[in-house]
Design a protein around this motif. Sequence first.
Motif: not given
Length: 169
Positions: A71-80, A82-91
């Motif tokens: 799924x992480x090759x189909x979706x990317x976490x939005x640039x808006x 950041x920080x721990x929210x980015x890591x949580x969304x990516x995970x």
Amino acid sequence: MNWPAWNVDTQTAAGFAAVVLLLFWLVRRGRGSKRAYRRAGALFTPAEQRFLATLEKAVDGRARIYGKVRLADVLAVRDTVSGKHWYRAFNRIACKHVDYLLCDLNSFEAILVIELDDRSHERAERRERDEFLDRALIGAGIPILHVTVQARYTIREVQEILREFLPPR
């Protein structure tokens, strides 16, 4: 018997010893890897194989079909984000995969995600995963199609389902 004299300084001896130890460590590490893994078997279950065979005929060369895409090759976490929210969304997307991904022939951009739903999708945790997947893909502008597992699929039925997603012949 007279042995030749070796004039080796301590730096050279230490370097040689380090190389020998490194090689020993690499060989030992490789042995552990050989014992830790086995062949996983077929990439697709028999049900997934049956659907894929029909899907390939229904698509008829109008899209590329990929299976078991992360799924992480189909979706990317939005640039808006950041920080721990980015890591949580990516995970949340890093270790999930989709059953089938249809991509544009030229751009390789996602056209459609297809999930083949068997009885496991009736379990509560699986329903939660499916709801997350649907929201994430739709939010990113990628349509998702859930297909219920069947004993057989007809090419015509699958073509009808895909008609709105694929370019015309």
